[in-house]
Design an enzyme around this catalytic site. Structure first.
Site, PDB file in Angstrom:
ATOM      1  N   TRP A   9       0.795  -1.139   0.098  1.00 17.75           N
ATOM      2  CA  TRP A   9       0.057   0.023  -0.096  1.00 17.75           C
ATOM      3  C   TRP A   9       0.777   1.351  -0.009  1.00 17.75           C
ATOM      4  O   TRP A   9       0.267   2.355  -0.033  1.00 17.75           O
ATOM      5  CB  TRP A   9      -0.850  -0.079   1.179  1.00 17.75           C
ATOM      6  CG  TRP A   9      -2.327  -0.896   1.066  1.00 17.75           C
ATOM      7  CD1 TRP A   9      -2.717  -1.624  -0.356  1.00 17.75           C
ATOM      8  CD2 TRP A   9      -3.262  -1.006   1.815  1.00 17.75           C
ATOM      9  NE1 TRP A   9      -3.681  -2.258   0.170  1.00 17.75           N
ATOM     10  CE2 TRP A   9      -4.204  -1.870   1.477  1.00 17.75           C
ATOM     11  CE3 TRP A   9      -3.616  -0.520   3.327  1.00 17.75           C
ATOM     12  CZ2 TRP A   9      -5.325  -2.133   1.874  1.00 17.75           C
ATOM     13  CZ3 TRP A   9      -4.705  -1.086   4.044  1.00 17.75           C
ATOM     14  CH2 TRP A   9      -5.657  -1.789   3.309  1.00 17.75           C
ATOM     15  N   HIS A  92      12.964  -2.093  -0.816  1.00 17.76           N
ATOM     16  CA  HIS A  92      12.154  -1.401  -2.069  1.00 17.76           C
ATOM     17  C   HIS A  92      12.729  -0.369  -2.722  1.00 17.76           C
ATOM     18  O   HIS A  92      13.566   0.326  -2.109  1.00 17.76           O
ATOM     19  CB  HIS A  92      10.612  -0.968  -1.543  1.00 17.76           C
ATOM     20  CG  HIS A  92       9.673  -0.976  -2.662  1.00 17.76           C
ATOM     21  ND1 HIS A  92      10.051   0.332  -3.468  1.00 17.76           N
ATOM     22  CD2 HIS A  92       8.899  -1.502  -3.110  1.00 17.76           C
ATOM     23  CE1 HIS A  92       8.723   0.252  -4.303  1.00 17.76           C
ATOM     24  NE2 HIS A  92       8.319  -0.878  -4.200  1.00 17.76           N
ATOM     25  N   SER A 196       3.564  -2.218 -12.111  1.00 21.23           N
ATOM     26  CA  SER A 196       2.415  -2.148 -12.835  1.00 21.23           C
ATOM     27  C   SER A 196       1.717  -3.512 -13.257  1.00 21.23           C
ATOM     28  O   SER A 196       1.254  -3.833 -14.131  1.00 21.23           O
ATOM     29  CB  SER A 196       2.750  -1.356 -14.096  1.00 21.23           C
ATOM     30  OG  SER A 196       3.366  -0.145 -14.134  1.00 21.23           O
ATOM     31  N   GLY A 217       1.536  -2.576  -6.400  1.00 21.36           N
ATOM     32  CA  GLY A 217       1.129  -1.146  -5.854  1.00 21.36           C
ATOM     33  C   GLY A 217      -0.234  -0.697  -5.996  1.00 21.36           C
ATOM     34  O   GLY A 217      -1.141  -1.000  -5.319  1.00 21.36           O
ATOM     35  N   GLY A 218      -0.193   0.049  -6.921  1.00 28.28           N
ATOM     36  CA  GLY A 218      -1.372   0.920  -7.308  1.00 28.28           C
ATOM     37  C   GLY A 218      -2.752   0.118  -7.318  1.00 28.28           C
ATOM     38  O   GLY A 218      -3.449   0.449  -6.886  1.00 28.28           O
TER      39      GLY A 218
HETATM   40  P1  13P Z   1       2.837  -0.310  -8.892  1.00 29.24           P
HETATM   41  O1  13P Z   1       2.044  -1.693  -8.949  1.00 29.24           O
HETATM   42  O2  13P Z   1       1.970   0.674  -8.591  1.00 29.24           O
HETATM   43  O3  13P Z   1       3.817  -0.305 -10.346  1.00 29.24           O
HETATM   44  O4  13P Z   1       4.003  -0.535  -7.817  1.00 29.24           O
HETATM   45  C1  13P Z   1       4.768  -1.669  -7.834  1.00 29.24           C
HETATM   46  C2  13P Z   1       5.637  -1.907  -6.390  1.00 29.24           C
HETATM   47  O5  13P Z   1       6.381  -0.969  -6.292  1.00 29.24           O
HETATM   48  C3  13P Z   1       5.111  -2.716  -5.524  1.00 29.24           C
HETATM   49  O6  13P Z   1       6.095  -2.759  -4.495  1.00 29.24           O
END
Ligand code: 13P
Length: 236
Positions: A9, A92, A196, A217-218
């Protein structure tokens, strides 16, 4: 091992986001994979309580390499474990960009393992490194420097240029990198892909050999889209 579908998150969340655990449980009751949500630290305890009995694991996004003591602003791995966290994301790229070194990631991973947390150690090359043809050696060096000496852990391969950009690595690039990582670390850890991952590309990415899950992530902020990624996972 079942694939691990993990939500990062990042610095998103409010108190009522605790309810998202129940939402995810309702949407993915029949999941064949392992599900993990990593909220910001202040939500870890409440979310771990809310997740009890659901099969959903809760994790943190970082921990200190130190034991309890005079380390203002840091969070001890043992406290996260006591709150109910089972995993911790380490190294990360958003933290590496802020100065986190391989040595420090390794020290954190060892502290996490010693405290009963399973590290999810992130590695990945920049766009310049990929274009220069050095992606694999860069990632191998990160692995050599960041992984714990002992204990169970997982790895997330997240090419920096694919994070939050809507650009994903091709299945071929992912297969090549995951094979290289597997050769480097041997059997044991799952190797997740991150960058992504969305409902419409999850099945393709999760079907690539040696992809042991996804770090999202998103698309993990809304449970409807995260659940679709969970449903794209394979049992083993
Ligand atoms: P996104 O899925 O938003 O590209 O982020 C990936 C991420 O950094 C997960 O740790």
């Amino acid at each position: 091992m079942p694939q691990l579908i993990a939500a990062n998150w990042k610095m998103n969340g409010r108190l009522d986001w605790v309810d998202k655990v129940g939402e995810l449980a309702a949407l993915t009751g029949e999941a064949v994979c392992e599900r993990l949500i990593c909220p910001p630290h202040p939500l870890v305890g409440a979310m771990a309580r809310a997740a009890q009995g659901s099969g959903i694991a809760i994790g943190a996004q970082d921990c200190s390499e130190h034991e309890a003591g005079a380390h203002t602003g840091e969070t001890e791995a043992a406290l996260l474990a006591a709150l109910g966290a089972r995993y911790v994301i380490l190294g990360h790229s958003e933290r590496r960009t802020g100065g986190e070194t391989d040595d420090r990631v390794k020290a954190k991973a060892e502290r996490a393992v010693g405290s009963g947390l399973r590290p999810l150690v992130c590695v990945g090359e920049s766009l310049a490194e990929r274009e220069a043809g050095t992606a694999i050696p860069v990632v191998e060096a990160q692995l050599s420097g960041s992984l714990p000496q002992q204990g169970d852990y997982d790895i997330a391969y997240e090419p920096v240029w694919a994070i939050g950009t809507g650009r994903t690595a091709t299945a071929r690039d992912v297969a090549e990198m995951h094979a290289a990582i597997r050769r480097h670390v041997g059997v044991g850890p799952r190797i997740l892909y991150g960058g992504s991952v969305k409902p419409d590309n999850a099945a393709l990415l999760l079907g690539v050999p040696e992809v042991g899950g996804a770090l999202v992530g998103g698309a993990s902020l809304e449970m409807e889209s995260f659940a679709q990624i969970v449903h794209a996972a394979k049992a083993d």
